[in-house]
Design an enzyme around this catalytic site. Structure first.
Site, short mmCIF file in Angstrom:
data_model
loop_
_atom_site.label_atom_id
_atom_site.label_comp_id
_atom_site.label_asym_id
_atom_site.label_seq_id
_atom_site.Cartn_x
_atom_site.Cartn_y
_atom_site.Cartn_z
N LYS A 193 -4.25 6.58 9.49
CA LYS A 193 -3.54 5.36 9.07
C LYS A 193 -2.17 5.21 9.74
CE LYS A 193 -4.39 4.28 4.52
NZ LYS A 193 -4.53 3.15 3.65
N CYS B 2 32.11 -25.73 18.61
CA CYS B 2 31.69 -24.93 17.44
C CYS B 2 31.77 -23.47 17.86
CB CYS B 2 30.27 -25.31 17.05
SG CYS B 2 29.49 -24.18 15.88
N CYS C 118 27.60 -28.23 9.58
CA CYS C 118 27.45 -26.94 10.27
C CYS C 118 28.13 -25.86 9.42
CB CYS C 118 28.06 -27.00 11.65
SG CYS C 118 28.14 -25.38 12.44
N ASP D 70 0.84 -1.21 0.00
CA ASP D 70 0.00 0.00 0.00
C ASP D 70 0.87 1.25 0.00
OD1 ASP D 70 -2.01 -1.76 0.10
OD2 ASP D 70 -2.79 -1.17 2.07
N LYS E 293 -10.11 0.46 11.48
CA LYS E 293 -10.24 0.43 10.02
C LYS E 293 -9.81 -0.97 9.56
CE LYS E 293 -9.25 3.13 5.90
NZ LYS E 293 -8.84 2.02 5.04
N TYR F 195 2.37 1.86 -3.36
CA TYR F 195 1.35 2.33 -4.29
C TYR F 195 1.07 3.82 -4.04
CZ TYR F 195 -3.09 3.13 -6.58
OH TYR F 195 -4.08 3.66 -7.37
N ASP F 196 0.91 4.16 -2.74
CA ASP F 196 0.63 5.56 -2.39
C ASP F 196 1.75 6.47 -2.88
OD1 ASP F 196 -1.67 4.75 -1.24
OD2 ASP F 196 -0.98 4.90 0.84
S1 IVH Z 1 -16.46 4.31 7.13
C1 IVH Z 1 -17.30 7.33 3.30
N1 IVH Z 1 -15.42 2.62 8.79
O1 IVH Z 1 -12.07 2.06 4.45
C2 IVH Z 1 -16.72 6.02 3.63
N2 IVH Z 1 -14.72 2.53 6.53
O2 IVH Z 1 -11.39 4.66 2.65
C3 IVH Z 1 -17.03 5.70 5.06
N3 IVH Z 1 -13.10 0.75 6.07
O3 IVH Z 1 -13.38 1.27 1.54
C4 IVH Z 1 -16.39 4.45 5.41
N4 IVH Z 1 -13.01 -0.04 8.11
O4 IVH Z 1 -14.19 -0.25 3.22
C5 IVH Z 1 -15.45 3.05 7.52
N5 IVH Z 1 -14.62 1.17 10.40
C6 IVH Z 1 -14.63 1.59 9.14
C7 IVH Z 1 -13.86 0.99 8.11
C8 IVH Z 1 -13.93 1.50 6.82
C9 IVH Z 1 -12.57 -0.18 6.88
C10 IVH Z 1 -12.77 0.89 4.66
C11 IVH Z 1 -13.98 1.00 3.79
C12 IVH Z 1 -13.61 1.96 2.71
C13 IVH Z 1 -12.33 2.55 3.17
C14 IVH Z 1 -12.46 4.04 3.26
#
Ligand code: IVH
Length: 697
Positions: free
Chosen positions: A323, A441, A417, A33, A122, A36-37
């Protein structure tokens, strides 16, 4: 217009598009990730040099929220678009988010303090939209490009992760939509990959890909066979139901009552300080979770204020994703070296192209053993996923088979070894090969020396890795006891060693001559004897001689010593090489009885020699004593020459009966065996020297 710029943007857009496809369509990303970012940020910087209306900017893959739908799935237009979230990181950015919200709501100082937030973890999986009519699931879709997703209704039904009919007692209205994340637990991911490997089928790089791959199966029975999970994090209800649910947390509670899984670990109705605390706690607990999270989502609690704030083009204003650095990254496996540890275990170690994982630069990762390399199908030259969770040692999770170069080589375990060229052995039931040359050893000698000098062993400060290596390399330490013969002149021959440091080290070495028995036992590095066991052995046996002579049965009577540990101790004291080490060492050290150990203190008052009252007597213990544990009392009696057995017979000399004594006491009485209580026992162990008979029948 700069042609080179146009060309470069074109190339990078194509590259980004390819990675978007790999991530969203193939569930097989080739970039972490973070990488990619980084790519996306670089492209954005280049694009910003173009006019806003430039076609390359308008058609940029940076505008894609998700991905177009996968072939084979019907496309569904979301009733409400599935958006993404702005990312933030660092405490200051959380405060800025709160300030921005307060500003947008025209709130100042004191008033802004009244704002409340909800924070959810998340989850790192695949977003789902679940639509219910009259309490029944009728449509499930992936996010797709945010406007159109894939119809995965059949798969969601098959996966049994959400209620198909919700709890009727909870009124969520005639039509509602649940948003949440489908994911795979880490433990289930490990099992799945092991099974896939066995079946010689595709393994997954991480739980997210495994979850996405399992959900986006054209054959629902495959989805059904995978162990998937779901957490709900959002609810969209019809006009009729706006009133009763006023906050995000109330919505989640209602969802839970309706039968949806909702993660317990969350923060409700918090002020900004609560939000920050929750973030810190969640980060600390992240490694313990059985599922991957990549941050938290902070949302304004009040649904009314959420609506008032509204949305930007692709993200809401009322929520952000906080994040952490990714715990997993991709890099190259440059080589596999074998390290020899203190117990001779030969451990393959991956040499990696340096890569940042979880905020730390990783260059090596343990591969545990030969079997692990085969199971993960790792070849030298492979592109691999590396994972580092919290303080956990980095590990190689999987290789990316598609990226294997034609010159990749299989790893071959050495048959001698790698350090001393001595023979290796692998007991049938173990996964690890061991060099059996022990202290001859040099790798094992270095490790043994480091262990001996360790702060919790003989505590020789200043004897670190590089010094131990040199002492061994220069032949100054062949046996541990050689440490005590080192002179200033010897030490001055070593790298970066001055007179002051040498004298300090010699002082430390001399100081370690007086060591407690527990530390000394630990310092010997007997396999399976850790610090606690060493201390227990010291207090149980009281002196070194007795420990070294103990039989397996006697050893097994010590606290927490089972057959494996007992066998290891016994074999240590029977191995000529270790006996030789000991003979030399015991001439150098003066063992101190560790008076801080309560049971040892008791033991010491009782080592009164052969005139002991218990000498040659058979004793049975029953009930509970208040001054000693059962093991301690047994050790005391044995240290006085008695024998402790389990059952009462005519040959039993005494039964020592504590509180709540049971059938053994009855049996002693019926056979006429002498019974002593705790106070008699205590006076006996203090008067043993006079050898008078304190007990009468
Ligand atoms: S709220 C407007 N809550 O994160 C979107 N999203 O970038 C509001 N995600 O693809 C999403 N855990 O699938 C929310 N507790 C959580 C989350 C969550 C994972 C993912 C979601 C979305 C991305 C948002």
């Amino acid at each position: 217009m700069n042609e080179n710029l146009i060309k470069e943007i074109g190339e990078r857009q194509a590259e980004l598009l390819r990675h978007q496809g790999l991530y969203h369509d193939e569930d097989a990303p080739e970039l972490s990730d973070d990488a990619y970012d980084q790519l996306a940020r670089e492209l954005a910087a280049l694009e910003s040099q173009l006019e806003p209306e430039h076609p390359l900017r308008r058609q940029s893959p940076l505008n894609n929220v998700g991905s177009p739908t996968k072939r084979g799935f019907a496309s569904i237009t979301h009733e409400h678009p599935m958006l993404s979230l702005a990312n933030i990181s660092g405490e200051a950015s959380v405060r800025q988010f709160a300030e921005r919200i307060a500003g947008l709501l025209d709130m100042e100082g004191g008033q802004a303090q009244t704002l409340r937030y909800a924070v959810d973890l998340k989850f790192d999986g695949l977003a789902l939209s679940l639509r219910y009519r009259e309490g029944r699931l009728f449509m499930a879709a992936t996010r797709g490009d945010g406007t159109q997703g894939e119809d995965v209704t059949k798969n969601v039904r098959a996966a049994q992760i959400v209620p198909l009919i919700v709890n009727k007692n909870i009124n969520l209205g005639s039509m509602f939509e649940v948003r949440g994340e489908v994911f795979m637990a880490r433990s289930d991911f490990e099992k799945l990959n092991a099974e896939q490997q066995l079946k010689q089928e595709k393994t997954f790089a991480n739980p997210r890909n495994a979850a996405a791959g399992s959900m986006r199966q054209l054959d629902s029975s495959v989805t059904a066979s995978r162990r998937l999970r779901f957490f709900a994090y959002g609810l969209l209800v019809g006009e009729d139901l706006r009133e009763p649910l006023l906050t995000h947390s109330q919505q989640l509670n209602a969802l839970q009552e309706a039968g949806f899984p909702v993660c317990e670990q969350r923060c409700s109705n918090g002020q900004i300080e609560d939000v920050l605390r929750f973030i810190r706690e969640s980060e600390a607990r992240r490694p313990e979770l059985d599922f991957d999270i990549d941050g938290v989502v902070i949302k304004l609690e009040s649904l009314a204020l959420q609506e008032k704030l509204g949305f930007l083009a692709r993200t809401p204003r009322f929520a952000v994703a906080y994040k952490w650095p990714s715990e997993q990254a991709m890099t190259k496996l440059l080589g596999i070296d074998c390290q020899v540890g203190r117990t001779g275990a030969v451990t393959p170690v991956a040499r990696l192209e340096p890569v940042r994982v979880g905020g730390v630069l990783v260059t090596n990762a343990t591969l545990h053993n030969e079997g692990e390399i085969t199971r993960k199908d790792l070849w030298i030259g492979d592109t691999v996923w590396v994972r580092r969770a919290g303080d956990v040692i980095p590990e190689v999770v999987a290789s990316v088979a598609d990226l294997r170069p034609s010159n990749a080589r299989r790893f071959v375990m050495p048959n001698v070894c790698p350090v001393c060229q001595g023979p290796l052995e692998r007991p049938a039931e173990e996964a690890v090969w061991r060099c059996i040359s022990g202290l001859s050893c040099s790798a094992q000698r270095v490790q043994a020396l480091l262990h001996f000098a360790h702060r919790r062993a003989m505590n020789i400060e200043g004897l670190g890795d590089r010094l131990a290596e040199q002492l061994v390399e220069q032949g100054m330490v062949r046996h541990l006891a050689d440490l005590y013969a080192l002179t200033e002149a010897d030490l001055l021959k070593l790298e970066r060693m001055g007179s002051k440091l040498a004298l300090k080290l010699l002082d430390e070495i001399q100081g370690s001559r007086k060591a407690s028995l527990g530390r000394f036992i630990f310092a010997l590095g007997i396999r399976h004897v850790g610090e606690k066991t060493a201390k227990d052995l010291a207090s149980f046996f009281g002196d070194f001689e007795r420990l070294s002579q103990a039989s397996i049965e006697e050893l097994e009577r010590a606290p927490d010593v089972g057959p494996v540990v007992a066998e290891s101790i016994r074999s240590f004291f029977q191995t000529p090489a270790s006996l030789n080490e000991l003979r030399l060492l015991l001439d150098c050290v003066e063992l101190q009885h560790d008076l801080s150990l309560p049971s040892l203190q008791k033991g010491q008052t009782t080592t009164q020699g052969p005139t002991s009252f218990f000498l040659g007597k058979t004793v049975v213990l029953t009930g509970e004593l208040s001054s000693y544990s059962r093991e301690e009392a047994q050790a005391l009696i044995e240290s006085l020459g008695g024998r402790v057995t389990g059952s009462v017979s005519k040959r039993t000399d005494f039964v020592l009966a504590g509180q709540n004594a049971g059938s053994k006491l009855d049996k002693a009485n019926s056979l006429g065996v002498t019974v002593i209580d705790e106070s008699k026992f205590l006076s006996a162990i203090q008067t043993t020297e006079s050898n008078n008979e304190p007990f009468s029948k």
